[in-house]
Motif scaffolding. Structure first.
Motif, PDB file in Angstrom:
ATOM      1  N   HIS A  43      36.453 -32.127   5.888  1.00  0.00           N
ATOM      2  CA  HIS A  43      35.768 -33.363   5.498  1.00  0.00           C
ATOM      3  C   HIS A  43      34.300 -33.320   5.915  1.00  0.00           C
ATOM      4  CE1 HIS A  43      40.010 -35.179   5.882  1.00  0.00           C
ATOM      5  NE2 HIS A  43      39.785 -34.892   4.618  1.00  0.00           N
ATOM      6  N   LEU A  44      34.049 -32.832   7.120  1.00  0.00           N
ATOM      7  CA  LEU A  44      32.662 -32.729   7.593  1.00  0.00           C
ATOM      8  C   LEU A  44      31.855 -31.759   6.734  1.00  0.00           C
ATOM      9  CD1 LEU A  44      33.173 -32.633  11.469  1.00  0.00           C
ATOM     10  CD2 LEU A  44      32.304 -34.519  10.082  1.00  0.00           C
ATOM     11  N   VAL A  45      32.445 -30.622   6.390  1.00  0.00           N
ATOM     12  CA  VAL A  45      31.752 -29.642   5.544  1.00  0.00           C
ATOM     13  C   VAL A  45      31.452 -30.250   4.177  1.00  0.00           C
ATOM     14  CG1 VAL A  45      31.996 -27.425   4.335  1.00  0.00           C
ATOM     15  CG2 VAL A  45      32.634 -27.618   6.742  1.00  0.00           C
ATOM     16  N   ALA A  46      32.415 -30.974   3.616  1.00  0.00           N
ATOM     17  CA  ALA A  46      32.197 -31.620   2.314  1.00  0.00           C
ATOM     18  C   ALA A  46      31.039 -32.617   2.409  1.00  0.00           C
ATOM     19  CB  ALA A  46      33.473 -32.315   1.840  1.00  0.00           C
ATOM     20  N   PHE A  47      31.030 -33.429   3.473  1.00  0.00           N
ATOM     21  CA  PHE A  47      29.965 -34.411   3.643  1.00  0.00           C
ATOM     22  C   PHE A  47      28.601 -33.753   3.839  1.00  0.00           C
ATOM     23  CE2 PHE A  47      32.832 -37.962   4.021  1.00  0.00           C
ATOM     24  CZ  PHE A  47      32.041 -39.070   3.774  1.00  0.00           C
ATOM     25  N   LEU A  48      28.591 -32.630   4.533  1.00  0.00           N
ATOM     26  CA  LEU A  48      27.322 -31.976   4.867  1.00  0.00           C
ATOM     27  C   LEU A  48      26.917 -30.892   3.868  1.00  0.00           C
ATOM     28  CD1 LEU A  48      27.855 -31.708   8.722  1.00  0.00           C
ATOM     29  CD2 LEU A  48      26.487 -33.393   7.476  1.00  0.00           C
ATOM     30  N   SER A  49      27.727 -30.656   2.845  1.00  0.00           N
ATOM     31  CA  SER A  49      27.460 -29.558   1.909  1.00  0.00           C
ATOM     32  C   SER A  49      26.102 -29.700   1.212  1.00  0.00           C
ATOM     33  CB  SER A  49      28.576 -29.435   0.874  1.00  0.00           C
ATOM     34  OG  SER A  49      28.671 -30.606   0.090  1.00  0.00           O
ATOM     35  N   ARG A  50      25.733 -30.880   0.831  1.00  0.00           N
ATOM     36  CA  ARG A  50      24.428 -31.068   0.182  1.00  0.00           C
ATOM     37  C   ARG A  50      23.296 -30.741   1.150  1.00  0.00           C
ATOM     38  NH1 ARG A  50      22.802 -36.950  -1.244  1.00  0.00           N
ATOM     39  NH2 ARG A  50      23.108 -36.975   0.962  1.00  0.00           N
ATOM     40  N   ASP A  51      23.430 -31.192   2.387  1.00  0.00           N
ATOM     41  CA  ASP A  51      22.388 -30.938   3.380  1.00  0.00           C
ATOM     42  C   ASP A  51      22.285 -29.444   3.695  1.00  0.00           C
ATOM     43  OD1 ASP A  51      21.679 -33.740   3.849  1.00  0.00           O
ATOM     44  OD2 ASP A  51      23.728 -33.864   4.583  1.00  0.00           O
ATOM     45  N   ILE A  52      23.421 -28.783   3.763  1.00  0.00           N
ATOM     46  CA  ILE A  52      23.427 -27.334   3.989  1.00  0.00           C
ATOM     47  C   ILE A  52      22.772 -26.624   2.811  1.00  0.00           C
ATOM     48  CG2 ILE A  52      24.911 -25.297   4.222  1.00  0.00           C
ATOM     49  CD1 ILE A  52      26.912 -27.245   5.714  1.00  0.00           C
ATOM     50  N   SER A  53      23.111 -27.044   1.590  1.00  0.00           N
ATOM     51  CA  SER A  53      22.508 -26.448   0.392  1.00  0.00           C
ATOM     52  C   SER A  53      20.997 -26.651   0.376  1.00  0.00           C
ATOM     53  CB  SER A  53      23.107 -27.061  -0.879  1.00  0.00           C
ATOM     54  OG  SER A  53      24.458 -26.736  -0.996  1.00  0.00           O
ATOM     55  N   LEU A  54      20.547 -27.851   0.692  1.00  0.00           N
ATOM     56  CA  LEU A  54      19.115 -28.136   0.716  1.00  0.00           C
ATOM     57  C   LEU A  54      18.408 -27.338   1.800  1.00  0.00           C
ATOM     58  CD1 LEU A  54      19.080 -32.001   0.121  1.00  0.00           C
ATOM     59  CD2 LEU A  54      18.685 -30.179  -1.532  1.00  0.00           C
ATOM     60  N   PHE A  55      19.047 -27.198   2.944  1.00  0.00           N
ATOM     61  CA  PHE A  55      18.468 -26.422   4.037  1.00  0.00           C
ATOM     62  C   PHE A  55      18.277 -24.964   3.612  1.00  0.00           C
ATOM     63  CE2 PHE A  55      19.005 -23.859   7.936  1.00  0.00           C
ATOM     64  CZ  PHE A  55      17.895 -24.316   8.642  1.00  0.00           C
ATOM     65  N   ILE A  56      19.290 -24.392   2.978  1.00  0.00           N
ATOM     66  CA  ILE A  56      19.186 -23.011   2.498  1.00  0.00           C
ATOM     67  C   ILE A  56      18.071 -22.894   1.461  1.00  0.00           C
ATOM     68  CG2 ILE A  56      20.382 -21.218   1.161  1.00  0.00           C
ATOM     69  CD1 ILE A  56      22.986 -22.202   2.598  1.00  0.00           C
ATOM     70  N   PHE A  57      18.010 -23.843   0.529  1.00  0.00           N
ATOM     71  CA  PHE A  57      16.971 -23.822  -0.501  1.00  0.00           C
ATOM     72  C   PHE A  57      15.578 -23.868   0.135  1.00  0.00           C
ATOM     73  CE2 PHE A  57      13.971 -26.172  -3.146  1.00  0.00           C
ATOM     74  CZ  PHE A  57      13.901 -25.324  -4.241  1.00  0.00           C
ATOM     75  N   PHE A  58      15.370 -24.808   1.062  1.00  0.00           N
ATOM     76  CA  PHE A  58      14.056 -24.961   1.683  1.00  0.00           C
ATOM     77  C   PHE A  58      13.683 -23.741   2.526  1.00  0.00           C
ATOM     78  CE2 PHE A  58      14.752 -29.607   0.903  1.00  0.00           C
ATOM     79  CZ  PHE A  58      13.707 -29.738  -0.003  1.00  0.00           C
TER      80      PHE A  58
END
Length: 162
Positions: free
Chosen positions: A87-102
């Motif tokens: 559940h935590l990974v699902a909630f944070l997946s967008r933030d993780i994706s954005l962090f990798i992109f940036f």
């Protein structure tokens, strides 16, 4: 009115006191806090666009308040044993994706333009929906978490191929 003290920024700032209500175990109080946070997230953007009150402060304050609200809810519900690691990974997946992109953009020394994206808006909507269901102590389908995970991952691709 200054660039900082606009109606949309004041509405955004009102999310801060709502955070404290998440620590009450009463489902009505928690659900109300989440509902009003969701409403303020909609209203601040709507008013800013409709009345041309967008500001640099608001552009950064809104996502910061969103993150702060969601992280606080994640902390509370994880502490109470409601959320699992998935559940935590699902909630944070967008933030993780954005962090990798940036990180990639910084490494390539590209200029980063901050703006909202559709997958991010959908992920935020799902986050608030799930938080409401959880605060009401209702069963949440794993499919919603998977959908949020997919929206989170798609944020990276939406930014990469825009």
């Amino acid at each position: 009115m200054s660039q900082t003290l606009t109606i949309p920024n004041i509405i955004t700032g009102l999310r801060a006191p709502l955070l404290m209500l998440l620590f009450f175990e009463n489902p009505v109080i928690r659900t109300s806090a989440i509902f009003f946070a969701m409403l303020s997230d909609f209203l601040d953007g709507f008013i800013a666009r409709k009345f041309h009150l967008q500001s640099k402060v608001g552009k950064h304050l809104d996502p910061i308040m969103d993150k702060l609200f969601v992280v606080t809810a994640l902390f509370v519900f994880t502490y109470e044993g409601v959320f699992s690691i998935f559940h935590l990974v699902a909630f944070l997946s967008r933030d993780i994706s954005l962090f990798i992109f940036f990180l990639q953009e910084k490494f390539l020394k590209k200029e980063i333009v901050v703006r909202s994206i559709w997958s991010g808006k959908l992920a935020t909507t799902l986050q608030f929906l799930i938080l409401i269901l959880v605060s009401l102590q209702m069963e949440v389908s794993q499919g919603l978490y998977i959908l949020m995970l997919l929206f989170g991952i798609s944020s990276y691709f939406e930014l990469r191929f825009r």
